[in-house]
Design an enzyme around this catalytic site. Sequence first.
Site, PDB file in Angstrom:
ATOM      1  N   GLU A 149      -4.974  10.735  21.524  1.00  4.82           N
ATOM      2  CA  GLU A 149      -3.578  11.154  21.585  1.00  4.82           C
ATOM      3  C   GLU A 149      -2.864  10.822  20.277  1.00  4.82           C
ATOM      4  O   GLU A 149      -2.017  11.584  19.806  1.00  4.82           O
ATOM      5  CB  GLU A 149      -2.882  10.460  22.752  1.00  4.82           C
ATOM      6  CG  GLU A 149      -1.457  10.930  23.003  1.00  4.82           C
ATOM      7  CD  GLU A 149      -0.919  10.373  24.301  1.00  4.82           C
ATOM      8  OE1 GLU A 149      -0.811  11.133  25.285  1.00  4.82           O
ATOM      9  OE2 GLU A 149      -0.614   9.155  24.336  1.00  4.82           O
TER      10      GLU A 149
ATOM     11  N   TYR B 161       3.281   6.358  25.842  1.00  7.56           N
ATOM     12  CA  TYR B 161       2.788   7.478  25.026  1.00  7.56           C
ATOM     13  C   TYR B 161       2.413   6.940  23.651  1.00  7.56           C
ATOM     14  O   TYR B 161       3.167   6.190  23.033  1.00  7.56           O
ATOM     15  CB  TYR B 161       3.869   8.542  24.907  1.00  7.56           C
ATOM     16  CG  TYR B 161       3.526   9.671  23.957  1.00  7.56           C
ATOM     17  CD1 TYR B 161       2.807  10.772  24.393  1.00  7.56           C
ATOM     18  CD2 TYR B 161       3.920   9.627  22.618  1.00  7.56           C
ATOM     19  CE1 TYR B 161       2.483  11.804  23.521  1.00  7.56           C
ATOM     20  CE2 TYR B 161       3.602  10.650  21.742  1.00  7.56           C
ATOM     21  CZ  TYR B 161       2.884  11.735  22.199  1.00  7.56           C
ATOM     22  OH  TYR B 161       2.562  12.750  21.329  1.00  7.56           O
ATOM     23  N   HIS B 162       1.231   7.319  23.159  1.00  7.33           N
ATOM     24  CA  HIS B 162       0.713   6.791  21.896  1.00  7.33           C
ATOM     25  C   HIS B 162       1.086   7.717  20.741  1.00  7.33           C
ATOM     26  O   HIS B 162       0.634   8.850  20.665  1.00  7.33           O
ATOM     27  CB  HIS B 162      -0.806   6.656  21.971  1.00  7.33           C
ATOM     28  CG  HIS B 162      -1.373   5.652  21.008  1.00  7.33           C
ATOM     29  ND1 HIS B 162      -1.012   5.607  19.679  1.00  7.33           N
ATOM     30  CD2 HIS B 162      -2.272   4.651  21.189  1.00  7.33           C
ATOM     31  CE1 HIS B 162      -1.672   4.632  19.082  1.00  7.33           C
ATOM     32  NE2 HIS B 162      -2.440   4.023  19.980  1.00  7.33           N
ATOM     33  N   GLY B 163       1.942   7.223  19.823  1.00 14.14           N
ATOM     34  CA  GLY B 163       2.259   7.976  18.621  1.00 14.14           C
ATOM     35  C   GLY B 163       1.114   7.914  17.624  1.00 14.14           C
ATOM     36  O   GLY B 163       0.053   7.335  17.894  1.00 14.14           O
TER      37      GLY B 163
END
Length: 330
Positions: A202, A129-131
């Site tokens: 994202e 998951y890309h912050g």
Amino acid sequence: MTGGNESCTAGPTSMSYLTCLSYILEEWTGVEHIGDYLSYVFYILWVLFPLVVVFVLPGVIVVLLYVSILLLHIYKRKNELKEAYSHDVWQGAKEMLATLWDGHGRIWHGYELHGVENIPKGPGLVVFYHGATPVDYIYFTARLYIMKKRYCHVVADHFVFSLPGFKILTDVLGVIHGPKEACVRTLHDGHLLAIAPGGVREALFGDEMYAILWSNRKGFAQVAIDAKVPIIPMFTQNVREAFRTLGGIKILRSLYERIRLPVVPLYGGFPVKLRTFIGEPILYEPNMTAEELAEKTKEAIEALIEKHQKIPGNIFRALMERFQTHKKED
């Protein structure tokens, strides 16, 4: 005004620095009661200081990146490298950078890595998951290198390769843009490769609800199928509380969709607790389609988020977790 100015340095009565400064400025500018203006300015600065800090702190990551680049150039000069980069020659540089970033992660975020035993000894595709920034991935790859002496290559957006001075960093650390053939070749060579299917979109437009913004992307799944490697899901707790964006502003979203550059401002850099969790690998199955594998991977990431992230994310709570002992879950 002259008499007042003299009283700053002489006389039995001491005078505050601000008062002395007021007298001096009044003498120089000829503006009376300038002290009132100064008091107002200092008050505004005091009020706005927290706001300034949250927009300045993200710059620390940029500074560390350029420090890394500078160290690589010094290392290159010291070793008199004239030909193409060699993994053996650059091993010392990688260890140096891993130590730098792991130290930053430990001090600023109390960074932890869990589930490293789920990473296979051979090649594998790490999907994460890309912050708002990829700082958690940087901490992960630094800790992985220190623990296992393995480096994870990563697929980055095209704009990264146009950043001034970044070429040596991307070359040494194995950052690639693609295409699919390059990704498959990296895996065939026995390396780990990381991909964030949500990418910049994202990163910029995700929020504290941690919804996955992958659209219908399945190219990463096809890469895993073509290379016949497992997919390793990964998620970092509180990554959205460390850095946030102004992605909720519609005009910025429209601008991004038009020019495809990260024009959305970042803020934060808060020293929240960061823990990266690596899930069980999704093994290669010859009969599984890219669509099915992409959906299965998405479900695995969502399961990690549901298990390890309190939603909605909260910055204060994430800060307080720095002082809490993490209980390992079964």
